[in-house]
Design a protein around this motif. Structure first.
Motif, short mmCIF file in Angstrom:
data_model
loop_
_atom_site.label_atom_id
_atom_site.label_comp_id
_atom_site.label_asym_id
_atom_site.label_seq_id
_atom_site.Cartn_x
_atom_site.Cartn_y
_atom_site.Cartn_z
N ALA B 377 0.84 -1.21 0.00
CA ALA B 377 0.00 0.00 0.00
C ALA B 377 0.87 1.25 0.00
N ILE B 378 1.98 1.21 0.74
CA ILE B 378 2.88 2.35 0.85
C ILE B 378 4.30 1.87 0.57
N VAL B 379 4.95 2.49 -0.37
CA VAL B 379 6.35 2.18 -0.66
C VAL B 379 7.15 3.48 -0.51
N VAL B 380 8.31 3.36 0.14
CA VAL B 380 9.00 4.55 0.64
C VAL B 380 10.46 4.53 0.17
N HIS B 381 10.91 5.67 -0.28
CA HIS B 381 12.31 5.83 -0.64
C HIS B 381 12.95 6.84 0.32
N ASN B 382 13.98 6.39 1.04
CA ASN B 382 14.76 7.26 1.93
C ASN B 382 13.94 7.98 3.00
N ALA B 383 13.06 7.25 3.63
CA ALA B 383 12.36 7.79 4.80
C ALA B 383 11.91 6.62 5.66
N SER B 384 11.50 6.92 6.86
CA SER B 384 11.12 5.89 7.82
C SER B 384 9.74 5.30 7.50
N THR B 385 9.58 3.99 7.75
CA THR B 385 8.27 3.35 7.56
C THR B 385 7.24 3.88 8.57
N GLN B 386 7.71 4.54 9.64
CA GLN B 386 6.77 5.01 10.65
C GLN B 386 5.91 6.19 10.16
N PHE B 387 6.20 6.69 8.96
CA PHE B 387 5.31 7.73 8.39
C PHE B 387 4.00 7.15 7.85
N ALA B 388 3.85 5.83 7.92
CA ALA B 388 2.62 5.20 7.43
C ALA B 388 1.47 5.55 8.36
N ASP B 389 0.85 6.69 8.12
CA ASP B 389 -0.15 7.22 9.05
C ASP B 389 -0.92 8.33 8.34
N GLY B 390 -2.23 8.31 8.49
CA GLY B 390 -3.06 9.30 7.80
C GLY B 390 -2.71 10.73 8.17
N GLY B 391 -2.40 10.96 9.44
CA GLY B 391 -2.02 12.31 9.86
C GLY B 391 -0.73 12.74 9.18
N GLU B 392 0.26 11.84 9.15
CA GLU B 392 1.54 12.16 8.51
C GLU B 392 1.38 12.35 7.00
N PHE B 393 0.37 11.72 6.41
CA PHE B 393 0.10 11.88 4.98
C PHE B 393 -0.66 13.17 4.70
N GLY B 394 -1.09 13.85 5.75
CA GLY B 394 -1.85 15.08 5.55
C GLY B 394 -3.34 14.86 5.38
#
Lengths: 432, 432
Positions: B377-394
């Protein structure tokens, strides 16, 4: 491998299950390759498939002749045989439909939305395939090509289970699709056809083939869709029926209403977007009702109505409670008088099927309320319900129309056969 | 109406079913009103609800005290009691979370896309509510407010079934939500809470309450989600687990990799976006592996590794096959050496849970391939997986994170709780 069910039922059951599970595994494996295939490769596969269909006209016609002979021998209805019969012209249509899908924009990898967070993270929402699509359809061999090509374009592997009456015709078309895939360097398993006639195959697909089927799309009559909707353990894109309405509002132009109503019913009475019930506002009962009913009757439509309609129009039979909930798919219409906008909305919400419903009015506020209050996939102001079609919407092609509120709603084209993922681009961000 | 299950089980079963079906009917009726409510009315309902939560602090604390006493008496674990305990500060957080949802953009009626056809038809794709959302959650009373307010904002009626350990606390918060709805002239039934402790209530919700529940969102541990996913007859937005990976690629900066890895595991090891397996590319085994493992250990993380890892790092226990498929939700990590990008993707596809996976690399081509090849669902380049969050996504707030590929994927915020319809505006068009 065009096998019939073995006479030994127990063994046949085992064979069907293992055959189907193997198809599922191959579909999943092929879907992984197709998911990240180059757009040009998918386009090439489809163009080559169209070329193969044209090259194979003789083989396809020969395969179809076997099916048609068998249908005659089995006493199949003339309408069914007509639908299952291919001609050179129909095969040419199949080839050009595949080319039309080839030329659509590739949805996979499209960035649907992107934004930047205050911490510098760039977030993109991008389209991805759904995975493996199972299509269960009745005896229309052209669906083999339509569904297969839409799935390839949208990066999904397809498992096609067509009506057994046309299993040879579908098989011949399928071989052309596989040649196209292979010519483009893609696995032939991207589009598979279920080679067994046994109806148990459908049950296995509905159970999801051990998690290898992601969605089922049924194409066919109410009986098929009903079975799929009640038994499927995976999501289904479908509509059970299209009980579509046109509401002639108090502020409707008579001329426009008449044209829209006649078109909505009579252009092609048998499609899911055809109107099945006409609602006429009591405010225009004396001016609009009779001319509209007469226009319908002149066009060959049998009209059933409530007491108010029968009191004002000739040759109208009585509409029963059941008529309001009936999809005739024929030159038959039920007509009811309603006491204004809200009763019209209530009627549609009570008896309709959330497919396509229209209002004819010059009153913008009334139209706005209607479009908002009617909970249907497609709501229309001052146009015919027969526009309920992916091609008419500009989607290029559709695999069907969905009336559920999940994922796909309305015409299901290549975009609706996709999911999405989030790509997050950082520069070393950690979460505080 | 805070009833326990009757000791007469047969009668209790009947009561539960009829209670639940009545809740479903009321939810459907309320959802029709909420679906077309004015945005200002929904905002007012939430602001008034926040005000009511603040006004009711004493009542909420008193209700919570009953729950906490009962948990102590029942020998409930300290961790569970801690999660179920409210304080004035936590209640203030609940009120401000409701206010934050109130201030989000109203998604309903938003035009997602619009285009004009050559025949002059104007087609709009607009957001609509899903209908009725059932939320099944464990004993966190704040979910009552979070889920209820997200549903109201997105125009959906909510049926909340919270953990029975905190039924009194949830009930008190729920009463404040209802006061807010009623103060804004909306039906209190827009947010209902299931008043029975009997677990059969969950079964009825999963069966869809006679078609009145459109989607189920489970919030809780793996056992709950597993039950919901296997039994539900309606769509489910959920993730079973978050087996998230960080892959340290051959072109990763050591400094960045170390920071991201430590954050991804240790910031909060118990959330679903926490890394559970670290993959290190063999190309940087001598330079990157030991410093990263030592940084994790210094931060208090227990490390399990394969033979290559154990040969190079102290205090690493042996990782078994099972470890690669384990969500620890704790300060424990499995570490594996992979032979390049494709083996990293293969490992993630084989053992992961399609939630959130990250690559650390300075090589853009490698990152692009990773983000495309990993089906999460979420793939990340050069950042922490802990950003997987609706608030962090804006997105403002989320009701959970979904790993399915249907409808909602990733954080489920107000937009993901919507469907859409097509509005077609014509000027009398009929279909040729």
């Amino acid at each position: 491998m065009l096998t019939s069910a073995s006479p030994d039922l127990q063994r046949a059951g085992d064979d069907v299950e293992s055959t189907m599970l193997a198809i599922g595994r191959r579909a999943r494996a092929a879907s992984k390759i197709l998911a990240t295939a180059d757009p040009a490769q998918k386009t090439k596969a489809l163009l080559e498939a169209a070329r193969a269909v044209r090259a194979d006209v003789a083989e396809i016609l020969a395969a179809n002749a076997i099916d048609v002979d068998a249908m005659h021998a089995a006493g199949t209805s003339t309408a069914m045989i007509e639908r299952g019969t291919l001609t050179e012209a129909r095969i040419e249509q199949i080839a050009s439909s595949i080319e039309a899908v080839a030329e659509l924009d590739d949805p996979i990898g499209q960035v649907i939305a992107d934004w930047r967070r205050p911490n510098g993270l760039e977030i993109e929402r991008v389209r991805t395939p759904l995975g493996v699509v199972g299509i269960i359809y009745e005896s229309r061999p052209n669906v083999t090509a339509d569904a297969g090509s839409l799935c390839v374009k949208s990066g999904n592997a397809a498992i096609l289970r067509g009506g057994s009456d046309t299993i040879n015709s579908s098989g011949a078309i399928h071989r052309a699709l596989v040649r196209g895939l292979e010519a483009a360097g893609l696995p032939g398993d991207c589009v598979q056809i279920v080679p067994v006639r046994d109806r148990a195959a459908v049950g296995h697909m509905l159970a999801g083939l051990n998690g290898t089927v992601d969605v089922i799309v049924p194409r066919g009559g109410k009986g098929l869709v009903e079975r799929v909707q009640s038994e499927a353990r995976v999501p289904v894109f479908a509509h059970l029926e299209g009980i579509c309405h046109v509401y002639v509002h108090s502020a409707a132009s008579l001329d426009m209403a008449e044209k829209i109503v006649v078109n909505a019913k009579m252009r092609r009475p048998g499609i899911c977007g055809a109107m099945e019930t006409l609602l006429v506002d009591r405010a225009v009962i004396e001016t609009h009702l009779a001319p509209i009913v007469e226009a319908l009757q002149s066009a060959g439509c049998a009209v059933r109505g409530d007491d108010d309609v029968r009191a004002r129009c000739a040759d109208v039979t009585e509409a029963s409670e059941e008529d309001w909930a009936t999809e005739y798919l024929d030159a038959v219409l039920s007509v009811r008088i309603v006491d204004g906008l809200e009763p019209a909305i209530e009627h549609i919400e009570r008896y309709g099927s959330h497919h396509t419903d229209a209002i004819v009015t010059d009153d913008v506020a009334a139209a706005t309320r209607f479009l908002s209050g009617v909970d249907s996939a497609i709501v229309v102001h001052n146009a015919s319900t027969q526009f309920a079609d992916g091609g008419e919407f500009g989607m290029g092609a559709e695999i069907g129309i969905a009336t559920g509120r999940f994922h796909a709603r309305g015409p299901v084209g290549v975009e609706q056969l996709t999911s999405f993922k989030y790509r997050v681009h950082g520069s070393g961000q950690t979460r505080p």
